[in-house]
Design a protein around this motif. Sequence first.
Motif, PDB file in Angstrom:
ATOM      1  N   GLY A 132      42.290  32.020  49.805  1.00 36.24           N
ATOM      2  CA  GLY A 132      42.700  30.787  49.119  1.00 36.24           C
ATOM      3  C   GLY A 132      41.720  30.394  48.024  1.00 36.24           C
ATOM      4  O   GLY A 132      40.574  30.848  48.012  1.00 36.24           O
ATOM      5  N   PRO A 133      42.158  29.526  47.078  1.00 37.06           N
ATOM      6  CA  PRO A 133      41.309  29.166  45.930  1.00 37.06           C
ATOM      7  C   PRO A 133      39.986  28.488  46.300  1.00 37.06           C
ATOM      8  O   PRO A 133      38.964  28.755  45.664  1.00 37.06           O
ATOM      9  CB  PRO A 133      42.190  28.223  45.105  1.00 37.06           C
ATOM     10  CG  PRO A 133      43.474  28.070  45.820  1.00 37.06           C
ATOM     11  CD  PRO A 133      43.521  28.998  46.989  1.00 37.06           C
ATOM     12  N   GLU A 134      39.983  27.645  47.356  1.00 36.00           N
ATOM     13  CA  GLU A 134      38.697  26.988  47.728  1.00 36.00           C
ATOM     14  C   GLU A 134      37.707  28.050  48.203  1.00 36.00           C
ATOM     15  O   GLU A 134      36.537  28.052  47.824  1.00 36.00           O
ATOM     16  CB  GLU A 134      38.883  25.959  48.869  1.00 36.00           C
ATOM     17  CG  GLU A 134      39.592  24.695  48.467  1.00 36.00           C
ATOM     18  CD  GLU A 134      41.102  24.850  48.553  1.00 36.00           C
ATOM     19  OE1 GLU A 134      41.575  25.901  49.045  1.00 36.00           O
ATOM     20  OE2 GLU A 134      41.813  23.935  48.083  1.00 36.00           O
ATOM     21  N   TRP A 194      38.132  42.982  45.056  1.00 30.87           N
ATOM     22  CA  TRP A 194      39.366  42.448  44.444  1.00 30.87           C
ATOM     23  C   TRP A 194      39.070  41.264  43.514  1.00 30.87           C
ATOM     24  O   TRP A 194      39.876  40.933  42.646  1.00 30.87           O
ATOM     25  CB  TRP A 194      40.372  42.044  45.537  1.00 30.87           C
ATOM     26  CG  TRP A 194      39.966  40.864  46.374  1.00 30.87           C
ATOM     27  CD1 TRP A 194      38.908  40.802  47.225  1.00 30.87           C
ATOM     28  CD2 TRP A 194      40.602  39.577  46.431  1.00 30.87           C
ATOM     29  NE1 TRP A 194      38.844  39.561  47.827  1.00 30.87           N
ATOM     30  CE2 TRP A 194      39.873  38.798  47.367  1.00 30.87           C
ATOM     31  CE3 TRP A 194      41.715  39.024  45.815  1.00 30.87           C
ATOM     32  CZ2 TRP A 194      40.215  37.487  47.674  1.00 30.87           C
ATOM     33  CZ3 TRP A 194      42.060  37.711  46.127  1.00 30.87           C
ATOM     34  CH2 TRP A 194      41.323  36.953  47.045  1.00 30.87           C
ATOM     35  N   LEU A 195      37.868  40.661  43.684  1.00 26.75           N
ATOM     36  CA  LEU A 195      37.512  39.515  42.830  1.00 26.75           C
ATOM     37  C   LEU A 195      36.727  39.922  41.578  1.00 26.75           C
ATOM     38  O   LEU A 195      36.339  39.049  40.783  1.00 26.75           O
ATOM     39  CB  LEU A 195      36.699  38.494  43.643  1.00 26.75           C
ATOM     40  CG  LEU A 195      37.468  37.825  44.794  1.00 26.75           C
ATOM     41  CD1 LEU A 195      36.561  36.881  45.567  1.00 26.75           C
ATOM     42  CD2 LEU A 195      38.687  37.069  44.255  1.00 26.75           C
ATOM     43  N   ASP A 196      36.523  41.212  41.376  1.00 22.40           N
ATOM     44  CA  ASP A 196      35.729  41.649  40.213  1.00 22.40           C
ATOM     45  C   ASP A 196      36.277  41.107  38.888  1.00 22.40           C
ATOM     46  O   ASP A 196      35.485  40.681  38.030  1.00 22.40           O
ATOM     47  CB  ASP A 196      35.614  43.183  40.165  1.00 22.40           C
ATOM     48  CG  ASP A 196      34.627  43.703  41.220  1.00 22.40           C
ATOM     49  OD1 ASP A 196      34.041  42.877  41.948  1.00 22.40           O
ATOM     50  OD2 ASP A 196      34.459  44.928  41.313  1.00 22.40           O
ATOM     51  N   VAL A 231      40.454  28.309  39.364  1.00 30.55           N
ATOM     52  CA  VAL A 231      40.405  29.515  40.193  1.00 30.55           C
ATOM     53  C   VAL A 231      41.817  29.859  40.682  1.00 30.55           C
ATOM     54  O   VAL A 231      42.225  31.028  40.665  1.00 30.55           O
ATOM     55  CB  VAL A 231      39.430  29.332  41.387  1.00 30.55           C
ATOM     56  CG1 VAL A 231      39.547  30.477  42.382  1.00 30.55           C
ATOM     57  CG2 VAL A 231      38.006  29.203  40.887  1.00 30.55           C
ATOM     58  N   ALA A 232      42.569  28.820  41.075  1.00 26.06           N
ATOM     59  CA  ALA A 232      43.948  29.067  41.544  1.00 26.06           C
ATOM     60  C   ALA A 232      44.766  29.723  40.430  1.00 26.06           C
ATOM     61  O   ALA A 232      45.504  30.686  40.678  1.00 26.06           O
ATOM     62  CB  ALA A 232      44.591  27.757  41.990  1.00 26.06           C
ATOM     63  N   GLU A 233      44.608  29.209  39.202  1.00 32.90           N
ATOM     64  CA  GLU A 233      45.347  29.812  38.065  1.00 32.90           C
ATOM     65  C   GLU A 233      44.921  31.261  37.855  1.00 32.90           C
ATOM     66  O   GLU A 233      45.747  32.144  37.623  1.00 32.90           O
ATOM     67  CB  GLU A 233      45.053  29.039  36.779  1.00 32.90           C
ATOM     68  CG  GLU A 233      45.907  27.798  36.613  1.00 32.90           C
ATOM     69  CD  GLU A 233      45.397  26.946  35.452  1.00 32.90           C
ATOM     70  OE1 GLU A 233      44.852  27.515  34.475  1.00 32.90           O
ATOM     71  OE2 GLU A 233      45.519  25.721  35.558  1.00 32.90           O
ATOM     72  N   ALA A 234      43.612  31.494  37.926  1.00 34.95           N
ATOM     73  CA  ALA A 234      43.101  32.850  37.683  1.00 34.95           C
ATOM     74  C   ALA A 234      43.575  33.817  38.780  1.00 34.95           C
ATOM     75  O   ALA A 234      43.898  34.979  38.503  1.00 34.95           O
ATOM     76  CB  ALA A 234      41.573  32.831  37.629  1.00 34.95           C
ATOM     77  N   LEU A 235      43.629  33.307  40.024  1.00 36.27           N
ATOM     78  CA  LEU A 235      44.073  34.175  41.136  1.00 36.27           C
ATOM     79  C   LEU A 235      45.506  34.662  40.925  1.00 36.27           C
ATOM     80  O   LEU A 235      45.852  35.772  41.329  1.00 36.27           O
ATOM     81  CB  LEU A 235      43.990  33.407  42.463  1.00 36.27           C
ATOM     82  CG  LEU A 235      42.625  33.390  43.147  1.00 36.27           C
ATOM     83  CD1 LEU A 235      42.648  32.436  44.347  1.00 36.27           C
ATOM     84  CD2 LEU A 235      42.229  34.783  43.607  1.00 36.27           C
ATOM     85  N   ALA A 236      46.301  33.822  40.261  1.00 38.19           N
ATOM     86  CA  ALA A 236      47.711  34.191  40.029  1.00 38.19           C
ATOM     87  C   ALA A 236      47.823  35.357  39.041  1.00 38.19           C
ATOM     88  O   ALA A 236      48.880  35.978  38.937  1.00 38.19           O
ATOM     89  CB  ALA A 236      48.488  32.993  39.527  1.00 38.19           C
TER      90      ALA A 236
END
Length: 269
Positions: free
Chosen positions: A230-232, A182-184, A248-253
Motif C-alpha cells: 500500500g502507498p503508506e 519492484w520499487l526501483d 506515491v499512490a499515483e506513482a504506484l499506479a
Amino acid sequence: MGGAAARWRERQSARGIPEHILRAAPADPWTQVPADFAPPDVPADTPSRTAARALAERAAARTCAGVSVLDVGCGGGDASLAAAWPDLSPVARVVGLDRQADMLGVFAAAARSRGIPYGTVRGSWPDAAEEAGRHDVVVCHHVLHNVVDLPPFLAALTGAVRGGGVGGGVVVEMLPEHPMAWLDPLWARFHDLHRPAPATAEDAVAVLGEEFGITAQVHRWERERRLPHGPEWVARRLCLPAERVGEVAEALATIPPRRTAAVTLVWTP
Ligand SMILES: C[S@@+](CC[C@H](N)C(=O)[O-])C[C@H]1O[C@@H](n2cnc3c(N)ncnc32)[C@H](O)[C@@H]1O
C-alpha cells in the motif's frame, strides 16, 4: 570468493540507502512489524511446507525418533510451524532463531498456542549457529536477501543439519529477486537514485553450486498471501513523509504491481 558470491555481494551492497536520504527520513525505512509475521491460522500449502515435511518424515524414518526443526530468521515462525502443524507430523520440536527479540515473542506465542514444544535463540546467523545446535531440518524463509556475505550464511545452514544430512536437509524460501526491487522505478522518480540489477534466486543457486558443489532442487510457485504494497507502507520504505503518500499512490499506479512469485530451494548436505 568465487564469481557467483562476488556478484551476490555486489548486488546486495548496492541495495543500501544513501546516508543523506536516510538522515532526512521521517521514520526508519527498514523496521519490520512483528505482527505482520504472525503465522496464519491455517498454514499455506506451499512447496516449502511440502519439502520440509518430506525431509522431516525421511529423518524420522532413519532415526525412529521425534524430529527437530531449526527456523533461521524465524519471524513469527511461519516456516517451522507449518512443518509441524496442524496435521500429523513427525516434528517434535521447533527452534526459532532471530536477531529481533520481538519476533521471537511472536514465534513463542504461536508455538505455545499450537501446543508445539519450542525453543528460541536470539542472535544473528551465522554467528549464533553454535548456540542453535544441530537439527534434522533447517528452514530459512525470506532472509537471504538481508545477507551480503552469502557463503558463510549458507555453509552454516548446511552445517546445522544433524548427522551430515541423514534423512534431513535445508529448505530456503525466497523471492525471485530482492523484495524491494519492484520499487526501483520509484527510487529513481522520487530520489533520482538509479539502482543496478538486484540479486536473484538464480544467483543464490549459483553460490551453492560454485562454493559447495551443491545442486539445489528449485521450485518456482506463486504465493497466495499478498505482501505489503500500500502507498503508506511504500512511502515509509522510500523515506518519504506522510504528506507525499498521495503522490506515491499515483506513482504506484504507473509501475507493475508487487509480484507474488516465490522460489523454494531444497538441498541435503
Ligand atoms: C522478512 S522476515 C521473514 C520471517 C519469517 N522467516 C517468514 O518467512 O515469515 C526476516 C526475518 O529474519 C530476521 N533476520 C534477518 N537477518 C538475520 C540474521 N542474519 N540472523 C538472524 N535473523 C535475521 C529478521 O529479524 C526477520 O525477523
